[in-house]
Design a protein around this motif. Structure first.
Motif, mmCIF file in Angstrom:
data_model
loop_
_atom_site.group_PDB
_atom_site.id
_atom_site.type_symbol
_atom_site.label_atom_id
_atom_site.label_comp_id
_atom_site.label_asym_id
_atom_site.label_seq_id
_atom_site.Cartn_x
_atom_site.Cartn_y
_atom_site.Cartn_z
ATOM 1 N N GLU A 70 0.902 -1.187 0.161
ATOM 2 C CA GLU A 70 -0.007 -0.167 -0.019
ATOM 3 C C GLU A 70 1.016 1.376 -0.020
ATOM 4 O OE1 GLU A 70 -2.917 0.185 2.832
ATOM 5 O OE2 GLU A 70 -3.975 -1.561 2.386
ATOM 6 N N GLU A 365 -5.914 4.186 -4.937
ATOM 7 C CA GLU A 365 -6.021 3.209 -3.639
ATOM 8 C C GLU A 365 -5.483 3.877 -2.591
ATOM 9 O OE1 GLU A 365 -5.356 -0.636 -4.772
ATOM 10 O OE2 GLU A 365 -7.099 -0.911 -6.017
ATOM 11 N N ARG A 366 -4.054 4.214 -2.905
ATOM 12 C CA ARG A 366 -3.235 4.712 -1.948
ATOM 13 C C ARG A 366 -3.544 5.942 -1.152
ATOM 14 N NH1 ARG A 366 2.748 3.658 -4.246
ATOM 15 N NH2 ARG A 366 3.140 1.300 -3.794
ATOM 16 N N ALA A 369 -6.389 5.080 1.077
ATOM 17 C CA ALA A 369 -5.734 4.523 2.459
ATOM 18 C C ALA A 369 -5.185 5.450 3.199
ATOM 19 C CB ALA A 369 -4.802 3.661 1.971
ATOM 20 N N ARG A 372 -7.984 7.404 5.048
ATOM 21 C CA ARG A 372 -8.434 6.519 6.152
ATOM 22 C C ARG A 372 -7.517 6.608 7.085
ATOM 23 N NH1 ARG A 372 -9.699 2.731 2.081
ATOM 24 N NH2 ARG A 372 -7.938 1.567 2.606
ATOM 25 N N GLN A 373 -6.204 6.582 6.920
ATOM 26 C CA GLN A 373 -5.175 6.575 8.160
ATOM 27 C C GLN A 373 -5.150 7.741 8.826
ATOM 28 O OE1 GLN A 373 -1.253 5.780 6.743
ATOM 29 N NE2 GLN A 373 -1.830 3.354 6.960
#
Ligand code: GDP
Length: 599
Positions: A70, A365-366, A369, A372-373
């Motif tokens: 990721e 996608e990254r 992510a 989200r993080q």
């Protein structure tokens, strides 16, 4: 037959037979039988590489591919080998070919790194080719004895930055420059720690040997004390005395690098998956993003589509380090590349993907992510509490520590005592770095890279360090009593630690006046700037960001009255237990120590 994308199973570079069975959704027995059919005798808990897994998967009619990580963060969290090394391990062994060693030059500021890089470049590199595009590229290659060596010119001359640390990660060999007239200094020790953390061999260049006050044997002695024992003293570290300025013994240094290269496994698959490390990148007028890339596997070609971190792009042009346009570049070759849409982060991994559509997908996608993080509260990466949890779950056996102490005299005793505790326990401490001085940003970065904890003895963490620690989720623990320090480490190693205590800042005040006092010697009159000062709080006295005192309040008054607290905007008088040297302008920080909420 084409398989739908969802049928492709992603596998890591290494996994156990048990994990592979789960991923492929087959019984462990069937998997072990299939392994035996292809000649691999492996038990359930044995680790196999991707190459083997791929063969077995094919036997079982499953399609697999090497998982795309990721982000690079994952690798650091795991505290393992750099990603590119893991990816190299997944290349078929039969296809590996020798490649030039990649060298990073590290050392304390002013010890001669830049001079050495320039000296090697000027003595060994043919002049820039006429008509070459002037392009600063922060890496170059030299020829010696008919062999090629790649040097990384990592940015950050003034201080030892995390960039240099990342440079060490991309390198096969570190040349540690130590000035013979100055000896081992803090950044020398940091460089050693970084090289050790990245498991990169070190060649020592004892520099400035031309100076009359050069003491090369003193440097040898100091380095021996740090575990780098010179070959001439029976150790296994090559040390070469050089003068970068007078270009003395540079050939010997290159020879030593090649010698170390021969003992290390420096190979790659020129036909394999294309990947490498971003050395540096910037936006140039009229050219867009210019990235310096180090190809570490495969052959990078014009027209390839690359992903790096959260950016991607099609390779529009490649230049070698002389600025000459080239069509392709193999392993260990540094290139300037045009085509990224955005600036990739230095130190990040780049790799080739099929097409721009796939690249966009990965980047999206990254980014998702990352979002989200960011939404989740920054969870500490590793604290002593986490350590023993992982210990109990059998996930870790080692506690990496960065140790900082106040004075030289306590460095060795503290380290020794920690090591003794470590020896008594099954779980071990691994000291990444131990030094004198306050806890700095570099200490945090070092701990973060190995998933470690920073321990301070009679020292403080500076503001920058605290900020980075918060961002990186690194836990800092400071002690005033050696017994407490050892006790905590012992407990962590045994898995018995109490929840961590943490400081909660209550408020801040400024000293406006100082008065004599029969009870305290001197008391201060001040005003609360922020928050509240409580009678039962602890107080730190700061002057120019130096902590002068850290202790208890003896008295807190408003007009002649004792009070329990004073709020923002109000004035007060204060006496401290054991401190009287107030000055107007001193800052008082009131805080309490509370148990951290359970993670
Ligand atoms: P860096 O901060 O490690 O990159 O150090 P520099 O390469 O900028 O060198 C710092 C200073 O040391 C400069 O003034 C250099 O000229 C000087 N210097 C570097 N190597 C030598 C050497 O071999 N001998 C002497 N006498 N001076 C050197």
């Amino acid at each position: 037959m084409m398989m739908a994308k969802s049928d492709v199973i992603e596998l890591p570079p290494h996994l156990t037979v048990r994990e592979l069975a789960q991923k492929l959704d087959v019984s462990a027995i069937d998997l072990i039988k299939t392994l035996m059919n292809v000649g691999v005798m492996a038990s359930l808990n044995q680790t196999i590489d991707y190459e083997t897994a791929e063969i077995v998967a094919a036997e079982l009619g499953k399609e697999v591919r090497l998982a795309v990580p990721e982000t690079e963060e994952k690798e650091e969290e795991a505290g393992e080998l750099p990603l590119w090394r893991q990816w190299l391990l997944a290349e078929p062994a039969a296809r590996l070919r020798p490649r030039p060693p990649v060298v990073a030059i590290l050392g304390h500021v002013d010890h001669g790194k830049t001079t050495l890089l320039d000296a090697i470049r000027n003595t060994n590199v043919a002049a820039r080719e006429a008509g070459g595009i002037t392009q600063h590229i922060s890496a170059y290659q030299v020829e010696h004895d008919g062999r090629t060596i790649t040097f990384l010119d990592t940015p950050g001359h003034a201080a030892f930055t995390s960039l240099r640390a990342r440079g060490a990660k991309g390198a096969d060999i570190v040349v540690l420059v130590v000035a013979a007239d100055d000896g081992v200094m803090p950044q020398t020790r940091e460089a050693i720690a970084h090289a050790k953390a990245a498991q990169v061999p070190i060649v020592v260049a004892i520099n400035k040997i031309d100076k009359p006050n050069a003491q090369p044997d003193r440097v040898r002695q100091q380095l021996s004390d740090l575990g780098l024992v010179p070959q001439e003293w029976g150790g296994d570290t090559i040390m070469v005395e050089i003068s970068a300025k007078q270009r003395l013994n540079l050939d010997e240094l290159l020879e030593a690098i090649l010698l170390v290269a021969d003992t290390a496994d420096i190979r790659a698959n020129p036909q394999g998956r294309v990947f490498g490390t971003v050395i540096e990148a910037q936006v140039k007028k009229g050219q867009g993003v210019v990235a310096t890339l180090l190809v570490q596997n495969g052959t990078l070609k014009v027209g390839d589509v690359l992903v790096a971190g959260t950016t991607y792009g099609k390779v529009r042009a490649l230049m070698d380090f002389r600025g000459k346009r080239i069509k392709q570049a193999g392993p260990s070759t540094p290139v300037a590349m045009l085509g990224f849409h955005d600036i990739p982060e230095a130190g990040s991994l780049f790799y080739k993907v099929k097409n721009e559509k796939e690249a966009r997908q990965i980047v999206e996608e990254r980014l998702e992510a990352q979002k989200r993080q960011a939404q989740q509260a920054a969870a500490p990466r590793m604290s002593l509490e986490d350590f023993f949890k992982s210990l109990q779950e059998g996930k870790v056996k080692e506690l990496p520590l960065v140790v900082k102490v106040d004075v030289q005299g306590s460095l060795e005793p503290v380290v020794k005592a920690i090591e003794e505790v470590s020896e008594r326990n099954e779980a071990k401490v691994r000291i990444l770095h131990a030094d004198v001085g306050n806890i700095t940003e570099n200490d945090i970065m070092l701990a973060a890279a190995s998933n470690g904890v920073v321990i301070g003895f009679n020292v403080k963490a500076d503001a920058a360090a605290r900020k980075v620690a918060e961002r990186e989720g690194v836990s800092i623990r400071t002690y005033r009593v050696i017994y407490d320090l050892l006790h905590d480490i012992e407990k962590a190693l045994r898995g018995l630690l109490e929840p961590e205590k943490q400081e909660v800042i209550l408020g801040e005040a400024e000293v406006l006046a100082v008065f004599p006092s029969s009870r305290f010697g001197k008391v201060a009159g001040g005003r609360v700037r922020r928050g509240v000062i409580r009678r039962n709080a602890r107080v730190r006295v700061l002057r120019d960001d130096q902590v002068l005192f850290d202790g208890e309040i003896g008295s807190l008054k408003r007009f002649q009255e004792d009070v329990r607290e004073v709020r923002e905007g109000f004035e007060f008088g204060i006496g401290l237990k054991g401190f009287k040297d107030f000055q107007v302008g001193d800052r008082l920080i009131a805080y309490t120590v509370e148990s951290a909420p359970a993670a």
